[in-house]
Write an enzyme that holds these catalytic residues in place. Structure first.
Site, short mmCIF file in Angstrom:
data_model
loop_
_atom_site.label_atom_id
_atom_site.label_comp_id
_atom_site.label_asym_id
_atom_site.label_seq_id
_atom_site.Cartn_x
_atom_site.Cartn_y
_atom_site.Cartn_z
CB SER A 55 3.54 1.10 6.66
OG SER A 55 3.63 2.06 5.75
CD GLU A 56 -0.49 4.65 4.09
OE1 GLU A 56 0.35 4.56 5.03
OE2 GLU A 56 -0.74 5.77 3.76
CG ASN A 57 4.35 -0.13 2.29
OD1 ASN A 57 4.05 0.54 3.25
ND2 ASN A 57 5.62 -0.36 2.12
N GLY A 58 1.58 -2.25 3.35
CA GLY A 58 1.42 -3.76 4.06
C GLY A 58 2.22 -4.26 4.93
CB SER A 97 -2.46 -3.02 3.69
OG SER A 97 -2.01 -1.74 4.35
#
Lengths: 221, 232
Positions: A55-58, A97
């Protein structure tokens, strides 16, 4: 949608599209799922098949939604929904990320779209030229960075207008990026010739699918 | 003795000037330095440029700062989300400037600023309207767009644990933009859930070393969840 999905045609619902995509994701892939139908794909990959969701948020190793009452407010996905972490998961900061995303490390990204063109262009972030405050998020990075970009979408708009087109009319997210499209009616590959139909749902014939599509369709060679 | 802990919000916010570029950690509500944003509201600096992934929700925190007309310009990837009512109203009234940046480009522009890189070529946004007017170059057969570093005057960061040197750890997905924001500003101010004796954070687990940090304020607010924190 009388022209596109009469009762005799076994059109897929949103979960049906997600389940069809899930069948094509093998063990060992690192996968990012966009918001909407793509998010549902994870629910259809059996837990024993080890696919690692990013997921993009790490977050690497995103797991299913938590049970009610077990929500961890510190652990969300890019859609800002509460999630869990699978064993072996890891947390990373945003620059790392997107190094994962842009650096071609993801095996697959699945995004939703307003339109996909026969040359692989995708439009999924803004609906009009005057809509300057549209939210792009990570879509442009994901579309150019993953090894494969697949799109999950309805074949037509609610009014029956085609969303698979010769050229996108909405602002582009990326050009020439899409490899496959999974819709409620068909699965298509984008090739130098254009859209090649690999599968259709039961009860649908090629000419009917063509009538719901804004670009020429091809049979596999 | 080095001691980056400050005792009050006023001390944490001292010296932030009108016209500053303020980098905010957080992704949506998670990892957002809410207490420091409230401190900035009280401190009074105006004509700010805010760099953050989102444009605030409801009428508190960043949204409140904007509602008070203290933000001239916002740089973000995802301004419109559920509850971004203040941003929407200001934007449609032409009362706030907006720069939309793809999320990965935003992160890399901040990282570059913290790493002394003036600009970089990225494949993101090539062929889209977000690349219009920007220098492009073909490198090894692929087209890239030139993006410049994005530095801050001030960074507001939320950490999980901190020691007096300013060494930081984060909690789960609250890490997000915080570590890169900490590297990219002249003045990095941290709110931390927990304080820990210097030397007690294992050197292998420190995510942000204190060299990037100027001030740390202890703001404990989190409820322990069943899962516990990284130290549980």
């Amino acid at each position: 949608m009388p022209d596109t999905a009469p009762a005799s045609i076994a059109a897929l619902d949103r979960h049906g599209i997600a389940a069809r995509i899930a069948r094509d994701i093998p063990e060992g892939w690192y996968v990012n799922l966009g918001i909407g139908i793509p998010t549902l794909v994870a629910e259809h990959v059996p837990l024993q098949r080890e696919v690692i969701f990013h997921s993009e948020n790490g977050v690497l190793g995103v797991g299913p939604s938590p049970a009610p009452g077990a929500v961890n407010p510190w652990l969300i996905n890019a859609g800002k929904q509460p999630v869990t972490l699978r064993p072996g998961g890891a947390f990373i900061h945003h620059a790392d990320s997107f190094a994962i995303i842009r650096g071609n490390h993801l095996d697959l990204c699945v995004l939703g779209a307003f339109e996909v063109a026969e040359n692989g262009d995708i439009a999924n972030w803004a609906t009009g030229k005057n809509d300057a405050a549209s939210a792009v998020g990570g879509a442009m990075d994901l579309a150019v960075g993953a090894k494969r970009l697949w799109v999950a979408m309805e074949h037509t708009t609610k009014d029956g207008m085609p969303r698979l087109v010769e050229r996108c009319t909405y602002p582009l997210t990326a050009s020439g990026a899409v490899k496959r499209v999974y819709t409620n009616l068909a699965m298509l590959e984008i090739t130098p010739r254009g859209f090649v139909v690999l599968e259709m749902v039961r009860g649908l014939d090629f000419e009917q699918l063509q009538r719901s599509t804004g670009a020429q369709l091809f049979h596999p060679e | 003795m080095i001691d980056k802990f400050v005792d009050s919000m006023a001390e944490a916010m001292a010296g932030i000037r009108d016209g500053s570029v303020v980098l905010l950690g957080g992704f949506g509500q998670v990892g957002q330095p809410d207490a420091l944003i409230d401190g900035l509201i009280a401190q009074g600096a105006k004509d700010l440029t805010v760099v953050a992934n989102n444009a605030g929700t409801g009428h508190t925190g960043l949204a409140r700062l904007m509602e008070l007309r203290r933000v001239r310009r916002i740089v973000c990837s995802f301004p419109r989300s559920a509850g971004s009512v203040v941003f929407e109203a200001l934007y449609s009234a032409g009362e706030i400037e907006l720069e939309i940046v793809p999320q990965g480009t935003l992160a890399e522009r901040i990282r570059a600023a913290g790493a002394g890189i003036a600009a970089f070529f990225t494949p993101t946004a090539v062929g889209t309207r977000l690349a219009e007017g920007k220098e492009q170059r073909e490198i090894n057969g692929r087209t890239y767009v030139l993006e410049s570093a994005l530095a801050g005057d001030v960074a507001l960061v939320e950490a999980w644990r901190a020691d007096r040197f300013g060494n930081l750890t984060y909690r789960e997905s609250a890490r997000n933009f915080n570590p890169i924001m900490a590297t990219a500003a002249k003045l990095t101010i941290v709110q931390t859930q927990q304080t820990i004796l210097a030397g007690s954070l294992h050197p292998e687990v420190i995510v942000t070393p204190g060299i990037f940090v100027d001030r740390v304020l202890h703001v404990p607010y989190a409820m322990q969840t069943e899962m516990g924190g990284p130290d549980a």
